[in-house]
Design an enzyme around this catalytic site. Structure first.
Site, PDB file in Angstrom:
ATOM      1  N   LYS A  53     -40.545  -8.894  26.009  1.00  0.00           N
ATOM      2  CA  LYS A  53     -39.289  -9.650  26.004  1.00  0.00           C
ATOM      3  C   LYS A  53     -38.501  -9.467  27.306  1.00  0.00           C
ATOM      4  CE  LYS A  53     -37.778  -7.813  22.065  1.00  0.00           C
ATOM      5  NZ  LYS A  53     -36.906  -7.564  20.892  1.00  0.00           N
ATOM      6  N   LYS A  55     -37.223  -6.563  28.371  1.00  0.00           N
ATOM      7  CA  LYS A  55     -36.193  -5.547  28.176  1.00  0.00           C
ATOM      8  C   LYS A  55     -36.777  -4.160  28.417  1.00  0.00           C
ATOM      9  CE  LYS A  55     -33.417  -7.721  24.518  1.00  0.00           C
ATOM     10  NZ  LYS A  55     -32.903  -7.473  23.165  1.00  0.00           N
TER      11      LYS A  55
END
Length: 161
Positions: A53, A55
């Site tokens: 993602k 992150k």
């Protein structure tokens, strides 16, 4: 809990998140979701899934999951390993409600064929992204301040030599 004859009927609520730098906004959303059913299951994104993602959590997965599991509103904290897992977990846990923060508004509407999908408002004034930004700026200022101090000390040493 509702009962139908001898069988207990449970309304399971399912949610997911990274829950990095756990704060009051996280607690608020878990509390509000727990009020929508009898059982709250929380998928905590693994470090590997967060990398997919884009992150990079500060707190490692196992610690984030342990923190979430310790919250009194949470019945079960499970690892979230991929996007497809949500639909599988809805079936696996017989979830009736899928809830998530309003920053994901519309992204999970396709799950509405299996569960009630709810998007909850964020707690104003707090977000993990903002906390990371502030900490990052503090670190940059701190490093710059330290560099300036060392440059000044170096200049003083030169002048005294």
């Amino acid at each position: 809990m509702n009962t139908a004859g001898d069988k207990q009927v449970t309304k399971t609520v399912l949610t997911y998140g990274t829950f990095d730098l756990f704060h009051i906004g996280h607690l608020n959303i878990l509390k509000r979701l727990s009020e929508k059913g009898d059982r709250l299951i929380v998928g905590v994104s693994t470090d590997e899934f967060n990398a997919v993602k884009g992150k990079k959590p500060v707190v490692p997965f196992e610690q984030r999951r342990e923190i979430v599991q310790a919250i009194k509103y949470v019945d079960l904290a499970i690892p979230e390993e991929n996007w497809e897992q949500k639909r599988l977990d809805i079936k696996k846990y017989d979830a009736k409600v899928f809830g998530i923060g309003e920053d994901w508004q519309g992204k999970f509407d396709d799950l509405g064929d299996e569960v009630e999908v709810v998007y909850l408002p964020r707690t104003s004034g707090i977000s993990t992204t903002e906390m990371k930004r502030v900490l990052s700026e503090f670190d940059e200022r701190h490093v710059q301040s330290l560099k300036n101090t060392l440059d000044s000390l170096s200049q003083i040493v030169k002048e005294l030599s």
